[in-house]
Design a protein around this motif. Sequence first.
Motif, short mmCIF file in Angstrom:
data_model
loop_
_atom_site.label_atom_id
_atom_site.label_comp_id
_atom_site.label_asym_id
_atom_site.label_seq_id
_atom_site.Cartn_x
_atom_site.Cartn_y
_atom_site.Cartn_z
N TYR A 129 -48.72 19.66 16.50
CA TYR A 129 -47.44 19.70 15.79
C TYR A 129 -47.09 21.11 15.34
O TYR A 129 -45.92 21.52 15.39
CB TYR A 129 -47.49 18.77 14.57
CG TYR A 129 -47.41 17.30 14.91
CD1 TYR A 129 -46.49 16.82 15.84
CD2 TYR A 129 -48.26 16.38 14.29
CE1 TYR A 129 -46.42 15.48 16.16
CE2 TYR A 129 -48.19 15.03 14.60
CZ TYR A 129 -47.27 14.58 15.53
OH TYR A 129 -47.20 13.25 15.84
N LEU A 130 -48.10 21.85 14.91
CA LEU A 130 -47.86 23.23 14.50
C LEU A 130 -47.34 24.06 15.68
O LEU A 130 -46.41 24.85 15.55
CB LEU A 130 -49.14 23.85 13.94
CG LEU A 130 -49.04 25.31 13.46
CD1 LEU A 130 -47.99 25.44 12.36
CD2 LEU A 130 -50.40 25.79 12.95
N ALA A 131 -47.94 23.85 16.84
CA ALA A 131 -47.47 24.56 18.03
C ALA A 131 -46.05 24.15 18.40
O ALA A 131 -45.25 24.97 18.87
CB ALA A 131 -48.41 24.27 19.20
N TYR A 132 -45.72 22.89 18.14
CA TYR A 132 -44.39 22.38 18.47
C TYR A 132 -43.30 23.00 17.59
O TYR A 132 -42.22 23.34 18.06
CB TYR A 132 -44.39 20.85 18.32
CG TYR A 132 -43.03 20.21 18.33
CD1 TYR A 132 -42.28 20.15 19.49
CD2 TYR A 132 -42.50 19.65 17.17
CE1 TYR A 132 -41.03 19.56 19.53
CE2 TYR A 132 -41.25 19.04 17.18
CZ TYR A 132 -40.52 19.01 18.35
OH TYR A 132 -39.28 18.42 18.36
N ILE A 133 -43.58 23.14 16.29
CA ILE A 133 -42.53 23.62 15.38
C ILE A 133 -42.60 25.13 15.13
O ILE A 133 -41.70 25.69 14.51
CB ILE A 133 -42.60 22.89 14.03
CG1 ILE A 133 -43.89 23.21 13.26
CG2 ILE A 133 -42.42 21.40 14.22
CD1 ILE A 133 -43.93 22.59 11.89
N TYR A 134 -43.68 25.79 15.59
CA TYR A 134 -43.82 27.23 15.32
C TYR A 134 -42.69 27.99 16.00
O TYR A 134 -42.46 27.85 17.19
CB TYR A 134 -45.17 27.74 15.82
CG TYR A 134 -45.46 29.16 15.40
CD1 TYR A 134 -45.79 29.46 14.09
CD2 TYR A 134 -45.37 30.20 16.31
CE1 TYR A 134 -46.06 30.74 13.68
CE2 TYR A 134 -45.64 31.50 15.92
CZ TYR A 134 -45.98 31.78 14.60
OH TYR A 134 -46.22 33.05 14.21
N PRO A 135 -41.94 28.80 15.23
CA PRO A 135 -40.76 29.49 15.83
C PRO A 135 -41.16 30.54 16.84
O PRO A 135 -42.22 31.09 16.81
CB PRO A 135 -40.10 30.11 14.61
CG PRO A 135 -41.15 30.19 13.55
CD PRO A 135 -42.11 29.11 13.82
#
Length: 362
Positions: free
Chosen positions: A356-362
Amino acid sequence: NYRRGQALLDLATIAVSEAAGLPDEPERSKALEGARDKIGAARGVLQSAHDALKTAYEGFDVYIPQGETEKRAARAGVEADYLWAQLDLAKADFHDATTYDPQSDEAKTLLARATERFLSIHEKYRQQLIGHIAHEWLGQCFQQQGEIGKALGIYDELLRNPSDSPDVIRLKNDVELHRLRCLIHDKRKDYTLAVTEATSWLAADPRRARQDVGLGVRRELALAYEKLAATAGLSQDEKNRYLRMALDESREIGKFPGRYKNEANRMVARFESALGRKPGVPGNFQAAYALAQTRLEEISNLKSRLDAAPRNSAERARMQDELDRQLREGERLFRIALELADSSPSPVELNGARNYLAYIYP
């Protein structure tokens, strides 16, 4: 082959449950596709086993003398596996249907086939345990199709079964959970009755509150409290009282491992927000992970609304600003969760936080 098919179907069912609980729409859709593939693999093995068992069962003589005990026992064993294989094939259709939009042709076709199969088993073996179980699944088919009255009729009939055998008691406990889900359905809205039945069922045996079916009942109880809090005409104090009860139930559910844990943590965050409580800095992985997942729900909803908003409009610009804010907050919370990770999070939760962090990381 049949036992392998059962094991594959169990794994596929878990995959469906986990996928349905994901807050992010793209991630949920991808996970449901994977679950669908698992169901297909299980169905193939089960169908092969079913056909072999059918052939084996039909190979026995219709009448076997009482004295030929080994042959009679062999036929009984094959017959039992043959019946359960029929039930499992119907269950595969049901679970497959839940991976599609309920209004899609695929879901309707699969549910119609599952309904026909469950009905056939129930009508042939209505006095046996497998007939009762098929009847319960028939109720779930109607429930999935939004025919809440038909589902409740089946559940009420099953709950009137006077048997006190362990198998029937387990079945009736599962039925009670399905009945509660019907009571709080938007087509029914019997929230007060759901609360009464859930609390009475839990009070009848304190051990139930810690069992899987009991945690499911407590989930429905928390959702019923949430629905009551949204009832028109209540004072703020009354609304808050219901929300506090929903919060208390959700916190208790979240203490136990299993399929309800992650959702319970998200419910805690939702109810605390509704009560105007500021969660502050989470103190452990589970709290941070739950809060971060609520952000994912907001992000998914905002993205859908943003796609539909007119281009170059003030509304679109406002939504984009809010989306950026939610992305930053989601990133912050997932990073906190990973920093606080100890031995308690499961590998699935840790990988979920990283993904999820990779998905939302700008």
